[in-house]
Write an enzyme that holds these catalytic residues in place. Structure first.
Site, PDB file in Angstrom:
ATOM      1  CE  LYS A 134       5.621  -7.313  -5.166  1.00 37.92           C
ATOM      2  NZ  LYS A 134       5.733  -5.973  -5.798  1.00 37.92           N
ATOM      3  CE1 TYR A 219       2.412  -9.756  -8.672  1.00 34.45           C
ATOM      4  CE2 TYR A 219       4.280  -8.273  -8.883  1.00 34.45           C
ATOM      5  CZ  TYR A 219       3.014  -8.538  -8.408  1.00 34.45           C
ATOM      6  OH  TYR A 219       2.348  -7.603  -7.658  1.00 34.45           O
TER       7      TYR A 219
HETATM    8  P1  NDP Z   1       4.807   4.219  -2.567  1.00 35.83           P
HETATM    9  O1  NDP Z   1       6.124   4.878  -2.528  1.00 35.83           O
HETATM   10  O2  NDP Z   1       3.780   4.763  -3.506  1.00 35.83           O
HETATM   11  O3  NDP Z   1       4.151   4.252  -1.110  1.00 35.83           O
HETATM   12  C1  NDP Z   1       4.839   3.790   0.015  1.00 35.83           C
HETATM   13  C2  NDP Z   1       4.317   4.517   1.244  1.00 35.83           C
HETATM   14  O4  NDP Z   1       5.008   4.005   2.378  1.00 35.83           O
HETATM   15  C3  NDP Z   1       4.610   6.018   1.264  1.00 35.83           C
HETATM   16  O5  NDP Z   1       3.646   6.774   0.576  1.00 35.83           O
HETATM   17  C4  NDP Z   1       4.610   6.327   2.735  1.00 35.83           C
HETATM   18  O6  NDP Z   1       3.277   6.497   3.175  1.00 35.83           O
HETATM   19  C5  NDP Z   1       5.117   5.034   3.375  1.00 35.83           C
HETATM   20  N1  NDP Z   1       6.512   5.129   3.834  1.00 35.83           N
HETATM   21  C6  NDP Z   1       6.924   4.900   5.093  1.00 35.83           C
HETATM   22  N2  NDP Z   1       8.241   5.076   5.198  1.00 35.83           N
HETATM   23  C7  NDP Z   1       8.692   5.433   3.984  1.00 35.83           C
HETATM   24  C8  NDP Z   1       9.970   5.747   3.467  1.00 35.83           C
HETATM   25  N3  NDP Z   1      11.062   5.731   4.245  1.00 35.83           N
HETATM   26  N4  NDP Z   1      10.080   6.078   2.168  1.00 35.83           N
HETATM   27  C9  NDP Z   1       9.005   6.085   1.363  1.00 35.83           C
HETATM   28  N5  NDP Z   1       7.760   5.786   1.791  1.00 35.83           N
HETATM   29  C10 NDP Z   1       7.590   5.472   3.106  1.00 35.83           C
HETATM   30  O7  NDP Z   1       5.058   2.683  -2.838  1.00 35.83           O
HETATM   31  P2  NDP Z   1       4.005   1.610  -3.341  1.00 35.83           P
HETATM   32  O8  NDP Z   1       2.702   1.893  -2.717  1.00 35.83           O
HETATM   33  O9  NDP Z   1       4.049   1.499  -4.801  1.00 35.83           O
HETATM   34  O10 NDP Z   1       4.628   0.251  -2.756  1.00 35.83           O
HETATM   35  C11 NDP Z   1       4.504  -0.083  -1.397  1.00 35.83           C
HETATM   36  C12 NDP Z   1       4.618  -1.612  -1.225  1.00 35.83           C
HETATM   37  O11 NDP Z   1       3.570  -2.231  -1.934  1.00 35.83           O
HETATM   38  C13 NDP Z   1       5.917  -2.211  -1.769  1.00 35.83           C
HETATM   39  O12 NDP Z   1       6.355  -3.224  -0.888  1.00 35.83           O
HETATM   40  C14 NDP Z   1       5.518  -2.809  -3.097  1.00 35.83           C
HETATM   41  O13 NDP Z   1       6.295  -3.940  -3.456  1.00 35.83           O
HETATM   42  C15 NDP Z   1       4.081  -3.208  -2.827  1.00 35.83           C
HETATM   43  N6  NDP Z   1       3.261  -3.196  -4.045  1.00 35.83           N
HETATM   44  C16 NDP Z   1       2.483  -4.288  -4.319  1.00 35.83           C
HETATM   45  C17 NDP Z   1       1.709  -4.317  -5.436  1.00 35.83           C
HETATM   46  C18 NDP Z   1       0.837  -5.492  -5.704  1.00 35.83           C
HETATM   47  O14 NDP Z   1       0.225  -5.555  -6.774  1.00 35.83           O
HETATM   48  N7  NDP Z   1       0.710  -6.446  -4.778  1.00 35.83           N
HETATM   49  C19 NDP Z   1       1.700  -3.215  -6.400  1.00 35.83           C
HETATM   50  C20 NDP Z   1       2.503  -2.084  -5.992  1.00 35.83           C
HETATM   51  C21 NDP Z   1       3.259  -2.099  -4.864  1.00 35.83           C
HETATM   52  P3  NDP Z   1       2.892   7.584   4.297  1.00 35.83           P
HETATM   53  O15 NDP Z   1       3.192   8.915   3.659  1.00 35.83           O
HETATM   54  O16 NDP Z   1       1.468   7.347   4.531  1.00 35.83           O
HETATM   55  O17 NDP Z   1       3.752   7.305   5.490  1.00 35.83           O
END
Ligand code: NDP
Length: 367
Positions: A134, A219
């Site tokens: 989401k 949410y």
């Molecule tokens: P993070 O920044 O921690 O992780 C995102 C990951 O996406 C990065 O580590 C990277 O992984 C990859 N990525 C690819 N392209 C990019 C870019 N241009 N910039 C940054 N990262 C990139 O974010 P979150 O994990 O917190 O959030 C990710 C998604 O999950 C969001 O859409 C958020 O809304 C959702 N979310 C949902 C939750 C829930 O409870 N349902 C809780 C938290 C987040 P890599 O290095 O492997 O390429």
């Protein structure tokens, strides 16, 4: 792979390491279940992707088998930790090749928001089921494209609405649907946390598509819909910004918003990046009420009604979510609260309306 081998592998044992009687005991206890497992690749090995992977270790029906990442060092760590073979590791430039990989059924897109649409559509075109975090996309037009692409490809599109599978949430929704609160005419949703690092993607409009509303306010929107069991017909909204340097143009810090529903019910909600411990749902009806606080955090969720506390075991949300999503994809199971692309789209239509209401200062009708 037989059920027996799957269980032993998940439990971290080799068959040889187990004495036969112990193995037979385990067999009797655990091996009757169906052998159908959803084999999942996670895309985006960030904070939430890591949480999902850890939760999936305890899944019965879903298994992490692959990764898609732009960071080779993370891929190495995950390969070791989860036993992921080289052939199931991809990066953003080559993951279309996943279409030729029969060992992956679904890809869970857990990247920054603006990448959800393009990456989900590529996954669908590769013939794999899509699970997307989401907000499903940046706006309803993008969401519609995703729904259409997945339909055309004949794959499922599911959204990571983990609360839809959470036991206390489901019990409150069950009571509401059974009329135990009478006519539910008021919902309050408070969703927020205090955001840190000003350089993170969540505060970058290009990657986030907005601010707190896209990330946490969603949410309260989603909760209002499942707690009231109706779709809103209008919204009004007001924005407050105390730090225009940190929260740049189109990145909302705080929005209060109201929604009106066909029954006459109203919702009053707050979405913010400026307050911690803001995670509360309140539902009031003509015969009773339900209150949840925390209502959408990682848990344990606390819920009570006019009759007393709502009791249910806390299970890691993402473990239940992934097992239930496996059942939806593999068995055609219908979830109590939908998690499909149409459901994700409904929230995006409302987000569009809220942003429009903020900009115009007017009540925005939702058709
Ligand atoms: P993070 O920044 O921690 O992780 C995102 C990951 O996406 C990065 O580590 C990277 O992984 C990859 N990525 C690819 N392209 C990019 C870019 N241009 N910039 C940054 N990262 C990139 O974010 P979150 O994990 O917190 O959030 C990710 C998604 O999950 C969001 O859409 C958020 O809304 C959702 N979310 C949902 C939750 C829930 O409870 N349902 C809780 C938290 C987040 P890599 O290095 O492997 O390429």
């Amino acid at each position: 792979m037989g059920t027996r081998r799957i269980f032993l592998k998940r439990a971290g044992f080799s068959t040889l390491a187990l004495s036969l009687p112990f193995a037979e005991t385990l067999s009797a206890m655990n091996f009757e279940r169906d052998d159908k497992i959803l084999r999942v690749a996670i895309m985006g090995l960030g904070s939430y992707g890591t949480r999902v992977a850890e939760a999936m270790v305890n899944c019965q029906r879903a298994k992490l088998v692959g990764v898609i990442s732009g960071t080779p060092s993370k891929v190495e760590t995950w390969k070791q930790k989860y036993g992921i073979p080289d052939k199931n590791c991809y990066h953003y430039d080559n993951f279309d090749q996943i279409k030729d990989n029969p060992d992956i059924d679904a890809v869970y897109v857990i990247t920054p928001n603006s990448l959800h649409k393009p990456y989900s559509i590529r996954v669908a075109k590769a013939g794999k089921h899509v699970i997307c975090e989401k907000p499903m996309a940046l706006n309803a037009a993008e969401g519609q494209e995703m729904v259409a692409a997945c339909k055309a490809a004949g794959v499922h599109l599911l959204v990571g609405y983990r609360m839809h599978f959470e036991a206390k949430t489901q019990e409150v929704v069950r009571q509401q649907r059974a009329g135990e609160f009478g006519e539910t005419l008021f919902f309050q949703g408070l969703s927020g946390f205090r955001i840190g690092d000003p350089t993170q993607w969540r505060l970058n409009y290009e990657l986030a598509g907005g601010g707190s509303m896209m990330d946490i306010g969603i949410y309260s929107i989603n909760g209002a819909r499942y707690m009231l069991g109706e779709e809103p017909t209008w919204v009004t909204a007001q924005e407050v910004k105390t730090d225009p340097v940190k929260f740049k143009e189109n990145v909302d810090e705080t929005i209060t918003f109201q929604m009106g529903f066909p029954s006459g019910a109203v919702a009053s909600c707050l979405s913010t990046y400026s307050l911690n411990n803001l995670d509360k749902f309140f539902l009031n009806g003509t015969k009773g009420f339900a209150e949840m606080q925390p209502s959408t955090g990682y848990g344990p969720i606390k819920a009570w009604t006019n009759k007393g506390p709502v009791e249910a075991e806390h299970i890691t949300h993402q473990t239940t979510q992934m097992d239930e999503m496996a059942a939806i994809i593999l068995d055609g199971k219908k979830p109590m609260i939908p998690v499909d692309g149409e459901e994700g789209l409904k929230d995006l239509v409302i987000i569009d309306a809220i942003y429009k209401a903020v900009k115009t200062g007017e009540k925005v009708m939702i058709s």
